[in-house]
Design an enzyme around this catalytic site. Sequence first.
Site, PDB file in Angstrom:
ATOM      1  N   ARG A   1      79.937  14.049  80.287  1.00  0.00           N
ATOM      2  CA  ARG A   1      78.787  13.759  79.418  1.00  0.00           C
ATOM      3  C   ARG A   1      77.497  14.346  79.990  1.00  0.00           C
ATOM      4  NH1 ARG A   1      76.831   7.568  80.465  1.00  0.00           N
ATOM      5  NH2 ARG A   1      77.356   7.415  82.672  1.00  0.00           N
TER       6      ARG A   1
ATOM      7  N   LYS B   1      72.057  14.248  81.511  1.00  0.00           N
ATOM      8  CA  LYS B   1      73.153  13.277  81.541  1.00  0.00           C
ATOM      9  C   LYS B   1      73.123  12.456  80.255  1.00  0.00           C
ATOM     10  CE  LYS B   1      75.107   9.640  84.499  1.00  0.00           C
ATOM     11  NZ  LYS B   1      74.972   8.953  85.796  1.00  0.00           N
TER      12      LYS B   1
ATOM     13  N   ASP C   1      82.659   9.914  74.221  1.00  0.00           N
ATOM     14  CA  ASP C   1      81.690  10.446  73.258  1.00  0.00           C
ATOM     15  C   ASP C   1      80.629  11.319  73.910  1.00  0.00           C
ATOM     16  OD1 ASP C   1      80.054   8.616  74.546  1.00  0.00           O
ATOM     17  OD2 ASP C   1      79.863   7.269  72.827  1.00  0.00           O
ATOM     18  N   GLY C   2      80.600  11.359  75.248  1.00  0.00           N
ATOM     19  CA  GLY C   2      79.643  12.217  75.932  1.00  0.00           C
ATOM     20  C   GLY C   2      78.219  11.695  75.925  1.00  0.00           C
TER      21      GLY C   2
ATOM     22  N   ARG D   1      68.352  14.668  85.231  1.00  0.00           N
ATOM     23  CA  ARG D   1      68.579  14.388  86.649  1.00  0.00           C
ATOM     24  C   ARG D   1      68.365  15.649  87.478  1.00  0.00           C
ATOM     25  NH1 ARG D   1      74.000  11.367  88.410  1.00  0.00           N
ATOM     26  NH2 ARG D   1      75.020  13.356  87.992  1.00  0.00           N
TER      27      ARG D   1
ATOM     28  N   ASP E   1      84.514  11.866  93.831  1.00  0.00           N
ATOM     29  CA  ASP E   1      83.718  12.646  92.886  1.00  0.00           C
ATOM     30  C   ASP E   1      82.256  12.206  92.876  1.00  0.00           C
ATOM     31  OD1 ASP E   1      85.297  10.392  91.586  1.00  0.00           O
ATOM     32  OD2 ASP E   1      83.730  10.673  90.088  1.00  0.00           O
TER      33      ASP E   1
ATOM     34  N   ASP F   1      75.051   9.633  91.346  1.00  0.00           N
ATOM     35  CA  ASP F   1      75.880   8.878  90.405  1.00  0.00           C
ATOM     36  C   ASP F   1      75.733   7.375  90.590  1.00  0.00           C
ATOM     37  OD1 ASP F   1      76.822  10.985  88.917  1.00  0.00           O
ATOM     38  OD2 ASP F   1      78.553  11.332  90.195  1.00  0.00           O
TER      39      ASP F   1
END
Length: 485
Positions: free
Chosen positions: A92, A112, A124-125, A175, A251, A261
Amino acid sequence: MITDQNPGWHLRHKYQDLPDIFYSSVGPTEVAQSKIVLFNETLAEELGLDDTLLRQLPDIFTGNQLPDESKPIAQAYAGHQFASFTMLGDGRAVLLGEQQADDGRLYDIQLKGAGRTPYSRGGDGRAALGPMLREYLISESMHGLGVPTSRGLAVATTGEKVYREEVLPGAVLTRVADSHIRVGTFQYARQWGSKQDLQALADYTIDRHYPEIAEDENKYLSFLHKVAERQAALIAKWQLVGFIHGVMNTDNVAISGQTIDYGPCAFMDRYDRQTVFSSIDLERRYAYGNQPEIGAWNMARFAESLLILIDEEEEKALPQAKEVIQNYLSLVESYWLDGMRAKLGIVDKTDEDKVLIERLLNLMEQHRADFTNTFRALTLLQFDPASRLFQAKAFQTWFQEWQSKLALQSMTVTEAYQLMKQHNPSVIPRNYLVEKVLDEAVSNNDYQPLYDLLAVMQNPYAYTEMQEAYAADPPDEAYQTFCGT
């Protein structure tokens, strides 16, 4: 150059020099209406951007309009999520490019919540407003606390709804990071790429983040050393301010050494090594006290990805990599111990320092004392008479020993307390305060409480009168965080 049309974008696309297995070309999905609700003037200036002109271009921050020379992509990567390995990628988010600042440094500019990509895996991103405001607030607070972190340039609403457990207003976070290359990026290259792909990624990352090792005899072993050092320093800083990342999957480990994140993260109130806030961490894998060990686990996964570059015969590379990982926890403890000494005004190091520190922490845990406010009270020598900790005889004995140590140091006691002020924040983004200001913004469209908290967190070591209202012990209630996806 800043013009009426260009607020100072100098976008580069060096990541796209890598083999195309590392990304997919994809643009943001158009939204109904763009409105900027948070904007970081200071960061815009650092990036060489005209904040006044940028504020007039809200479509830039949702993807409805692209900056000049933008070539948006979604990055591919893999990762161990709660120890289970899987293929991932930017599901996303889109990378608009790398902004070249006036000093020549490159900064990733990422949207983001910008819509679906080839890595969305059925999602849905999109992103909801609350989690994007939360990431902006916590990352700016971390920056104020002196912890390496990605940062938010802006949050813009989309005029659309996103559907989670309930219907929520949508938003996009812009970001900014030194890069978005992760341990999971190297795992992806090792699993699905060729040795040449892996080497290209390593060489690119070394050139971008660790150019000083480019001529080393075995630069890939040096690369492992450097990344481990930065991760050790980073996690020590987390421990020193009571920050719990909540989802330390590979990740989510940036090779640059920045915190990245922000999902179910939070700050610890009462000192407890087993503190977990994340609703999905049922086994406490990522508890506060486990973060150093999980960092070592993540570095071991990174080392596995590099073995073939360290030596063509991987069995020869293995003991060299193991040595780095085995030294990792010692590094974390060394950085943490130095930080704890500073929090207690200790400059003349002795072997007994760790015992003194651990005794205090054990007493804090025993009496359920607030982590931040205990060190704040020691810094100001202001003790709540109702505090179980401060009334305990064992604490009073500890306090006298600590005072005696400060009195015998090479610096004055006054200087020691000044040092403590520089390392013990007066305020942190308390969980209950964060939820309160986010609820006001999302539910009532009132952003002033959020702006006020951001202003307080710009310099959490200032010990100003304005910070007093934010420094009280939190209410005694359960708190839980949830992933924003």
